[in-house]
Scaffold this active site. Structure first.
Site, PDB file in Angstrom:
ATOM      1  N   HIS A   1      -6.856  -4.537  -1.080  1.00 33.27           N
ATOM      2  CA  HIS A   1      -6.085  -5.774  -1.050  1.00 33.27           C
ATOM      3  C   HIS A   1      -6.306  -6.626  -2.285  1.00 33.27           C
ATOM      4  O   HIS A   1      -6.145  -7.836  -2.249  1.00 33.27           O
ATOM      5  CB  HIS A   1      -6.429  -6.593   0.188  1.00 33.27           C
ATOM      6  CG  HIS A   1      -6.070  -5.895   1.450  1.00 33.27           C
ATOM      7  ND1 HIS A   1      -6.958  -5.104   2.125  1.00 33.27           N
ATOM      8  CD2 HIS A   1      -4.926  -5.859   2.141  1.00 33.27           C
ATOM      9  CE1 HIS A   1      -6.361  -4.613   3.188  1.00 33.27           C
ATOM     10  NE2 HIS A   1      -5.136  -5.051   3.225  1.00 33.27           N
TER      11      HIS A   1
ATOM     12  N   HIS B   1       0.825  -1.212   0.000  1.00 37.01           N
ATOM     13  CA  HIS B   1       0.000   0.000   0.000  1.00 37.01           C
ATOM     14  C   HIS B   1       0.860   1.264   0.000  1.00 37.01           C
ATOM     15  O   HIS B   1       0.389   2.331   0.355  1.00 37.01           O
ATOM     16  CB  HIS B   1      -0.896   0.033   1.239  1.00 37.01           C
ATOM     17  CG  HIS B   1      -1.735  -1.201   1.415  1.00 37.01           C
ATOM     18  ND1 HIS B   1      -2.553  -1.669   0.436  1.00 37.01           N
ATOM     19  CD2 HIS B   1      -1.848  -2.068   2.452  1.00 37.01           C
ATOM     20  CE1 HIS B   1      -3.158  -2.781   0.864  1.00 37.01           C
ATOM     21  NE2 HIS B   1      -2.736  -3.044   2.078  1.00 37.01           N
TER      22      HIS B   1
END
Lengths: 212, 332
Positions: B218, B56
């Site tokens: 995700h 991320h």
């Protein structure tokens, strides 16, 4: 076999590690459909660490093997499966503070494991999680123990029930974990957590079946 | 899979080594996988600790520095860190004024941070947790794990970080963090799936003319699949649930983040921001501050998330406070 001893505990955990390595890609594939595609690699990483941790351990009780396995999973896996499996193994270990355990004691330990898993994850049967394989497995194990079956018989019944429970997750809509974000789209996919739980119970049945 | 890596299992460690080499203002503990400020935490300052799966970037390591985080714990790719890692971070940065854990609402993150909070408390630290759950793509009901934490994480880390830097106590910093979270909503769409190095192939197949609507961070599929449409229509559909929940009135001030998920060029993010600006102008809502860029990514996923925070004067003033991190820097 009537008594679970330290050697059996070790062999089971090693068999789990082998099963996770063998099914790594399958678990990851199942997880990529409704999760984030890391269940296989996480379980393999965790049980590889468990194998290493047990190599240097001289346990005095059956439970010590499982406590060590659980602690190692918590400190090496991450995600949800690390704490969930870790706490289940630790609870099971704490319930087996004995050099060897009979089928009834082993059933009680498995029950403690499920209780810990559910306390942490707050999942109940039908949520499309590990619990959907674990709960029927425990039930089958307990029934076999109650009717005088030995460990080998009880473990085989548990493994069969776990696999049935695993397959039953396919039509369910997930209510816990990352798959729950998909809503109705989680229907039609077998739950990866229930699948790894079924592998754990099958590993126990196979370990016992192979004993002389 | 085509990735600039050495080996899938080496990605995190190699990236941590790179972060250490690139940013002398950070201290990277590769053994415990913890990123802290090189100069340490000022005694008496509330320490902000955040973390989550890797993939991320710049979240969270890129937000460590004066005015924002004190420590970040990156887990394996898309996997939350383990409690030992968070405990190591807590021990490294506890300046005696307590720790604020900033946790995104994903089952794994929540469980591991809970365990870490217990361990840190046993060792004498005071811990408060702010749970981020801003994603309106997820129905917040007892039948799901609750709304996910996504883009608002950056806003909470910046604004609460600024208050901590000013010397506020733990209760006040935690309360503000929760207030920013409660005032923020996000929504994301994906144009392509992403590929985790371990899986080696995209998480899902998405036809050229379709988008995944309501994705998390995700690589998991979204709530539904829809035809690709002009940016104007996609942005308008994304804003609908956000504005539906924030009850913004004419003249209200907002902080807006148009965030890339890793594989979308800045050009397209500006196209999206332009649509947000036009939609807000129509409603008389003020975009007082904004961020346009890649702040909370999902590896190589093409896509965009929009985060809107209904900001009060305190939040705006703390937003403007100096910040000096690898990924966010102004006034310093």
């Amino acid at each position: 076999m009537d008594l679970a001893d330290i050697a059996l505990a070790r062999t089971w955990v090693q068999a789990i590690a082998a099963a996770m390595a063998e099914h790594k890609d399958q678990l990851t594939q199942l997880d990529s459909a409704i999760g984030d595609a890391d269940h296989g690699i996480n379980m393999e990483r965790g049980f590889t660490a468990v194998k290493a941790a047990l190599a240097n351990l001289e346990p005095a009780t059956v439970g010590a093997v499982f406590v060590k396995a659980g602690t190692t999973l918590i400190s090496s896996v991450g995600g949800a499966s690390g704490p969930l499996y870790g706490s289940a193994f630790r609870a099971m270990g704490k319930a087996l503070d004995v050099p060897s355990a009979d089928t009834g004691q082993f059933a009680a330990a498995l029950a403690a494991g499920l209780q810990s898993l559910q306390k942490l994850g707050a999942a109940t049967p039908g949520d499309k999680t590990m619990v959907d394989a674990y709960a029927p497995a425990l039930d089958a194990f307990q029934k076999a123990a109650d009717s005088g079956g030995d460990l080998t018989t009880a473990a085989r019944a548990a493994a069969d029930a776990a696999e049935e429970g695993m397959r039953a997750t396919t039509p369910m809509q997930a209510r816990k974990g990352r798959a729950s974000y998909l809503g109705a789209r989680s229907v039609g996919h077998q739950d990866p957590g229930a699948t790894s739980t079924a592998l754990i119970f099958r590993a126990l049945a196979e370990t016992l079946a192979e004993l002389p | 899979m085509k990735k600039l890596i050495n080996a899938p299992e080496a990605v995190l460690d190699d990236a941590l080594a790179g972060i250490a080499a690139a940013h002398p203002t950070l201290r990277v503990d590769r053994e415990h996988k913890v990123i802290t400020r090189a100069e340490g935490t000022r005694p008496g300052k509330v320490a902000l600790v955040s973390g989550g799966g890797s993939g991320h970037e710049p979240l969270h390591g890129g937000f460590v520095g004066p005015g924002m985080l004190d420590a970040a714990c990156p887990g394996e790719v898309f996997t939350s860190p383990v409690p030992g890692q968070m405990l190591a971070a807590a021990q490294a940065v506890d300046g005696g004024a307590g720790l604020l854990f900033i946790v995104k609402n994903y089952t794994g993150d929540v469980l591991n941070f809970e365990m870490a909070a217990e361990l840190a408390t046993e060792q004498g630290s005071t811990v408060e947790t702010v749970l981020i759950d801003d994603d309106v793509a997820v129905e917040d009901s007892t039948f799901t794990a609750g709304r996910r934490g996504t883009g608002a994480t950056v806003l909470v880390e910046k604004i609460a970080g600024a208050l901590a830097e000013q010397g506020a106590d733990l209760a006040a910093v935690a309360e503000l963090g929760r207030r920013v979270n409660a005032a923020s909503r996000s929504f994301a769409v994906a144009l392509t799936a992403c590929t985790t190095p371990a899986a080696g192939k995209p998480g899902f197949e998405l036809p050229e003319d379709e988008i995944e609507v309501g994705v998390g961070i995700h690589g998991e599929p979204g709530r539904r699949r829809e035809p690709l449409r002009p940016a104007k229509e996609i942005v308008s559909a994304m804003l609908e649930p956000i504005l539906g929940e924030l009850s913004l009135a004419t003249g209200d001030q907002t902080i807006v983040m148009v965030n890339g998920l890793g594989g979308t060029p800045l050009l397209e993010l500006y196209v999206a921001f332009n649509e947000v600006a036009a939609a807000f102008a129509d409603r008389g809502i003020v975009i007082a501050r904004n961020l346009v860029g890649n702040y909370v990514t999902s590896l190589d996923m093409a896509g965009v998330s929009i985060t809107v925070c209904k900001a009060d004067a305190d939040m705006l003033s703390l937003w403007d406070a100096p910040v000096n991190t690898p990924a966010l820097r102004w006034g310093a």
